[in-house]
Design an enzyme around this catalytic site. Structure first.
Site, PDB file in Angstrom:
ATOM      1  N   ARG A 217      20.868  69.804 -52.041  1.00 56.92           N
ATOM      2  CA  ARG A 217      21.483  69.330 -50.804  1.00 56.92           C
ATOM      3  C   ARG A 217      21.455  67.805 -50.789  1.00 56.92           C
ATOM      4  O   ARG A 217      20.509  67.178 -51.262  1.00 56.92           O
ATOM      5  CB  ARG A 217      20.755  69.878 -49.577  1.00 56.92           C
ATOM      6  CG  ARG A 217      21.028  71.349 -49.291  1.00 56.92           C
ATOM      7  CD  ARG A 217      22.480  71.570 -48.864  1.00 56.92           C
ATOM      8  NE  ARG A 217      22.765  72.942 -48.455  1.00 56.92           N
ATOM      9  CZ  ARG A 217      23.235  73.877 -49.247  1.00 56.92           C
ATOM     10  NH1 ARG A 217      23.457  73.615 -50.528  1.00 56.92           N
ATOM     11  NH2 ARG A 217      23.497  75.088 -48.795  1.00 56.92           N
ATOM     12  N   HIS A 265      31.020  69.319 -53.851  1.00 58.87           N
ATOM     13  CA  HIS A 265      30.216  70.474 -53.414  1.00 58.87           C
ATOM     14  C   HIS A 265      30.922  71.785 -53.768  1.00 58.87           C
ATOM     15  O   HIS A 265      31.130  72.653 -52.913  1.00 58.87           O
ATOM     16  CB  HIS A 265      29.936  70.398 -51.912  1.00 58.87           C
ATOM     17  CG  HIS A 265      28.704  71.163 -51.506  1.00 58.87           C
ATOM     18  ND1 HIS A 265      27.929  70.824 -50.429  1.00 58.87           N
ATOM     19  CD2 HIS A 265      28.101  72.268 -52.035  1.00 58.87           C
ATOM     20  CE1 HIS A 265      26.920  71.658 -50.305  1.00 58.87           C
ATOM     21  NE2 HIS A 265      27.003  72.547 -51.273  1.00 58.87           N
TER      22      HIS A 265
END
Length: 302
Positions: A217, A265
């Site tokens: 993350r 992502h």
């Protein structure tokens, strides 16, 4: 009892079709529910105000992460389930293998040479002398290590508690793990403990010229410290699939840094068909009083 889906509408249509075909006895709603008090199962990425759903029993994340949820806002008795459909691990293995091999073979430098119209052959290093380490030994971490095994890299993993993985040296001492790692792969969940974990101190504990693959993350990375480590040569390259924020502002230096490969992502995404069937199986297990796969510890956050 009803089920509510509140994420991407196109994916929601796939969920609705599968539930209608395979579980027509279950009331499935997309977007809104006629009676919020009847909703016992919710499938979402960013949950709405959960106070309107007092009967909620399971909150399903449409992705592998659950850090987007405020776990303190869950109704009493509700639990969170992270997505475990097999496509997530398959895609992550593909992506991390691509990144590790790309860094191992010097791809960032060759891409820069292409843009500069330079033809220059770099130095090759045998895989047996390139030590790869994975931070985070959950389902994805173990799958990635298995995928990398055939290439001959010395493999290690770091976790907070001891465990055994065939062919992998497992560390609970972070400094010892970092000191032997030439390519560091971050697959940690985002928690209060892992936020900002990839900082100047951690980068300094790696061997000079180490490389980073960040597929955890964005909030785990101190991006200023990362840029400083790249500019000083402490890190020779970074392959990033996550940033903070997402997307980065257009002027952010990570976009154009010559030692960085950046993707939006996309390392691993839930396949709607497999995700729907995973959720359906989990609901059936819950209603039968059986163990629900993917349950999240509300204290640890994963």
């Amino acid at each position: 009892m009803s089920i509510l889906y509140t994420s991407d509408p196109a994916r929601g249509a796939v969920f609705a079709d599968i539930f209608a075909a395979e579980a027509p006895e279950l009331a499935f709603h997309s977007g809104t529910a006629p009676d919020p008090a009847a909703v016992e199962y919710m499938i979402t990425w960013t949950a709405p105000d959960l106070r309107a759903y007092p009967s909620l029993r399971l909150l399903f994340s449409t992705g592998a992460g659950v850090d987007q949820f405020d776990l303190t806002a869950l109704p009493a008795g509700a639990q969170v389930v992270r997505m475990l459909e097999p496509g997530i691990a398959e895609q992550m293995c593909e992506y991390v293998t691509l990144a590790v091999l790309g860094l191992h073979r010097g791809l960032p430098g060759y891409l820069n040479q292409q843009r500069a119209a330079q033809w220059k052959i770099g130095t090759d290093h045998p895989a047996a002398k390139r030590r790869v380490g994975v931070m985070g030994l959950g389902q994805l971490g173990k799958a990635v290590l298995q995928a990398l095994a055939p290439f001959g890299f010395p493999l290690a993993g770091w976790a907070r508690s001891p465990r055994r993985i065939d062919g992998v040296e497992v560390f609970t001492d972070l400094d010892a793990f970092l000191a032997r790692t030439d390519i560091l792969i971050c697959l940690m969940p985002l928690t209060t403990e892992t936020g900002g974990m990839l900082d100047a101190k951690l980068f300094a504990a790696l061997p000079q010229g180490a490389m980073l693959v960040q597929v955890g993350r964005g909030r785990q990375t101190d991006q200023e410290a990362l840029l400083a480590a790249l500019d000083s040569g402490q890190l020779s390259a970074a392959w990033l699939d996550v940033t903070e924020p997402e997307p980065l502002p257009p002027e952010h230096p990570l976009w154009s840094h010559p030692r960085v490969i950046l993707t939006p992502h996309i390392a691993s995404r839930t396949r709607a068909e497999d995700g729907a069937r995973f959720v359906l199986e989990a609901i059936r297990a819950h209603r039968a009083g059986q163990r629900v796969p993917g349950l999240v510890d509300r204290i640890r956050g994963y």
